[in-house]
Design a protein around this motif. Structure first.
Motif, PDB file in Angstrom:
ATOM      1  N   TRP A 270       0.842  -1.187   0.000  1.00  0.00           N
ATOM      2  CA  TRP A 270       0.000   0.000   0.000  1.00  0.00           C
ATOM      3  C   TRP A 270       0.873   1.230   0.000  1.00  0.00           C
ATOM      4  N   TYR A 271       0.232   2.358  -0.218  1.00  0.00           N
ATOM      5  CA  TYR A 271       0.949   3.609  -0.424  1.00  0.00           C
ATOM      6  C   TYR A 271       0.467   4.668   0.569  1.00  0.00           C
ATOM      7  N   GLY A 272       1.148   5.795   0.563  1.00  0.00           N
ATOM      8  CA  GLY A 272       0.803   6.874   1.470  1.00  0.00           C
ATOM      9  C   GLY A 272      -0.638   7.327   1.344  1.00  0.00           C
ATOM     10  N   HIS A 273      -1.165   7.349   0.114  1.00  0.00           N
ATOM     11  CA  HIS A 273      -2.552   7.795  -0.047  1.00  0.00           C
ATOM     12  C   HIS A 273      -3.538   6.820   0.588  1.00  0.00           C
ATOM     13  N   ASP A 274      -3.189   5.520   0.641  1.00  0.00           N
ATOM     14  CA  ASP A 274      -4.049   4.546   1.318  1.00  0.00           C
ATOM     15  C   ASP A 274      -4.150   4.872   2.802  1.00  0.00           C
ATOM     16  N   GLU A 275      -3.009   5.162   3.413  1.00  0.00           N
ATOM     17  CA  GLU A 275      -3.006   5.518   4.831  1.00  0.00           C
ATOM     18  C   GLU A 275      -3.717   6.853   5.055  1.00  0.00           C
ATOM     19  N   TYR A 276      -3.583   7.783   4.108  1.00  0.00           N
ATOM     20  CA  TYR A 276      -4.273   9.064   4.210  1.00  0.00           C
ATOM     21  C   TYR A 276      -5.785   8.849   4.266  1.00  0.00           C
ATOM     22  N   ILE A 277      -6.300   7.966   3.424  1.00  0.00           N
ATOM     23  CA  ILE A 277      -7.735   7.680   3.386  1.00  0.00           C
ATOM     24  C   ILE A 277      -8.193   7.076   4.714  1.00  0.00           C
ATOM     25  N   VAL A 278      -7.430   6.135   5.247  1.00  0.00           N
ATOM     26  CA  VAL A 278      -7.786   5.525   6.528  1.00  0.00           C
ATOM     27  C   VAL A 278      -7.780   6.573   7.634  1.00  0.00           C
ATOM     28  N   LYS A 279      -6.746   7.391   7.676  1.00  0.00           N
ATOM     29  CA  LYS A 279      -6.655   8.434   8.704  1.00  0.00           C
ATOM     30  C   LYS A 279      -7.793   9.441   8.562  1.00  0.00           C
ATOM     31  N   TYR A 280      -8.131   9.808   7.331  1.00  0.00           N
ATOM     32  CA  TYR A 280      -9.237  10.733   7.100  1.00  0.00           C
ATOM     33  C   TYR A 280     -10.550  10.139   7.623  1.00  0.00           C
ATOM     34  N   ALA A 281     -10.804   8.871   7.304  1.00  0.00           N
ATOM     35  CA  ALA A 281     -12.029   8.216   7.776  1.00  0.00           C
ATOM     36  C   ALA A 281     -12.066   8.196   9.300  1.00  0.00           C
ATOM     37  N   TYR A 282     -10.934   7.890   9.916  1.00  0.00           N
ATOM     38  CA  TYR A 282     -10.863   7.846  11.377  1.00  0.00           C
ATOM     39  C   TYR A 282     -11.090   9.241  11.972  1.00  0.00           C
ATOM     40  N   ASP A 283     -10.362  10.225  11.492  1.00  0.00           N
ATOM     41  CA  ASP A 283     -10.440  11.584  12.043  1.00  0.00           C
ATOM     42  C   ASP A 283     -11.808  12.223  11.840  1.00  0.00           C
ATOM     43  N   ASN A 284     -12.494  11.862  10.759  1.00  0.00           N
ATOM     44  CA  ASN A 284     -13.774  12.489  10.419  1.00  0.00           C
ATOM     45  C   ASN A 284     -14.970  11.561  10.616  1.00  0.00           C
ATOM     46  N   ASP A 285     -14.743  10.431  11.262  1.00  0.00           N
ATOM     47  CA  ASP A 285     -15.793   9.446  11.560  1.00  0.00           C
ATOM     48  C   ASP A 285     -16.598   9.087  10.313  1.00  0.00           C
ATOM     49  N   LYS A 286     -15.877   8.755   9.251  1.00  0.00           N
ATOM     50  CA  LYS A 286     -16.498   8.326   8.004  1.00  0.00           C
ATOM     51  C   LYS A 286     -16.480   6.800   7.930  1.00  0.00           C
ATOM     52  N   PRO A 287     -17.527   6.185   7.411  1.00  0.00           N
ATOM     53  CA  PRO A 287     -17.553   4.735   7.287  1.00  0.00           C
ATOM     54  C   PRO A 287     -16.427   4.230   6.392  1.00  0.00           C
ATOM     55  N   LEU A 288     -15.815   3.129   6.803  1.00  0.00           N
ATOM     56  CA  LEU A 288     -14.710   2.534   6.050  1.00  0.00           C
ATOM     57  C   LEU A 288     -14.748   1.026   6.237  1.00  0.00           C
ATOM     58  N   LEU A 289     -14.664   0.300   5.140  1.00  0.00           N
ATOM     59  CA  LEU A 289     -14.564  -1.155   5.175  1.00  0.00           C
ATOM     60  C   LEU A 289     -13.263  -1.544   4.504  1.00  0.00           C
ATOM     61  N   GLY A 290     -12.299  -2.005   5.301  1.00  0.00           N
ATOM     62  CA  GLY A 290     -11.019  -2.451   4.781  1.00  0.00           C
ATOM     63  C   GLY A 290     -11.065  -3.941   4.511  1.00  0.00           C
ATOM     64  N   ILE A 291     -10.794  -4.325   3.279  1.00  0.00           N
ATOM     65  CA  ILE A 291     -10.842  -5.733   2.889  1.00  0.00           C
ATOM     66  C   ILE A 291      -9.433  -6.222   2.626  1.00  0.00           C
ATOM     67  N   CYS A 292      -9.066  -7.332   3.246  1.00  0.00           N
ATOM     68  CA  CYS A 292      -7.779  -8.006   3.097  1.00  0.00           C
ATOM     69  C   CYS A 292      -6.622  -7.046   3.415  1.00  0.00           C
ATOM     70  N   LEU A 293      -5.950  -6.534   2.418  1.00  0.00           N
ATOM     71  CA  LEU A 293      -4.860  -5.593   2.663  1.00  0.00           C
ATOM     72  C   LEU A 293      -5.376  -4.352   3.398  1.00  0.00           C
ATOM     73  N   GLY A 294      -6.628  -3.986   3.146  1.00  0.00           N
ATOM     74  CA  GLY A 294      -7.232  -2.859   3.850  1.00  0.00           C
ATOM     75  C   GLY A 294      -7.310  -3.099   5.347  1.00  0.00           C
ATOM     76  N   MET A 295      -7.611  -4.333   5.753  1.00  0.00           N
ATOM     77  CA  MET A 295      -7.608  -4.656   7.174  1.00  0.00           C
ATOM     78  C   MET A 295      -6.190  -4.595   7.720  1.00  0.00           C
ATOM     79  N   GLN A 296      -5.221  -5.050   6.935  1.00  0.00           N
ATOM     80  CA  GLN A 296      -3.838  -5.010   7.383  1.00  0.00           C
ATOM     81  C   GLN A 296      -3.363  -3.568   7.570  1.00  0.00           C
ATOM     82  N   ILE A 297      -3.812  -2.652   6.713  1.00  0.00           N
ATOM     83  CA  ILE A 297      -3.475  -1.241   6.882  1.00  0.00           C
ATOM     84  C   ILE A 297      -4.019  -0.738   8.216  1.00  0.00           C
TER      85      ILE A 297
END
Length: 151
Positions: free
Chosen positions: A5-32
């Motif tokens: 994964w790349y920096g933008h993947d982590e940016y998306i996860v952090k954005y979802a966390y910081d802004n309480d946005k729904p996020l479903l991480g699948i496989c590598l997404g869960m690992q992130i």
């Protein structure tokens, strides 16, 4: 999916966390989710581990590979209302441990198969691929329906 994964993947996860946005991480997404949790809360950079268990978790195009035990009083248990489900599997790595994530499910051989973040609208990661099971698996449909209901 994939192995990197790349920096933008982590940016998306952090954005979802910081802004309480729904996020479903699948496989590598869960690992992130697991890696970011560990990095922020324990200082460890990467807690992913190469699979070395009795189950071959890298089985493409197999309908169901193994059972997953759903832990009571977790978000996944609330969604599925089940203690055990069957899942597909095609990953060579898994999250070895978490600090502040809830562990929602584990495989028969003890690998973490689902995590969620408490006190968020919906941030969940699953190690299997429910998107590939949507045509034949009610549990996969329930996960996506719940995710969409939180958008």
């Amino acid at each position: 999916g994939g192995t990197k994964w790349y920096g933008h993947d982590e940016y998306i996860v952090k954005y979802a966390y910081d802004n309480d946005k729904p996020l479903l991480g699948i496989c590598l997404g869960m690992q992130i989710l697991g890696v970011m949790d560990n990095r922020l809360n324990s200082g460890e950079f990467d807690m992913t581990v190469r699979n070395n268990t009795v189950i071959n978790h890298q089985q493409r195009d197999v309908t169901f590979v193994h059972d997953v035990q759903i832990i009571e009083n977790t978000l996944l248990h609330e969604i599925l209302k089940s203690d055990t489900i069957k899942v597909n599997s095609r990953h060579n790595y898994h999250v070895g441990g978490v600090v502040n994530l809830n562990i929602d499910a584990v495989s028969e051989d003890g690998l973490i198969e689902a995590v969620s973040i408490p006190n968020k609208k919906f941030i969940m990661g699953v190690q299997w691929h429910p998107e590939d099971m949507i045509d034949y698996d009610e549990n996969s449909k329930k996960i996506f329906d719940y995710f969409v209901s939180k958008l």
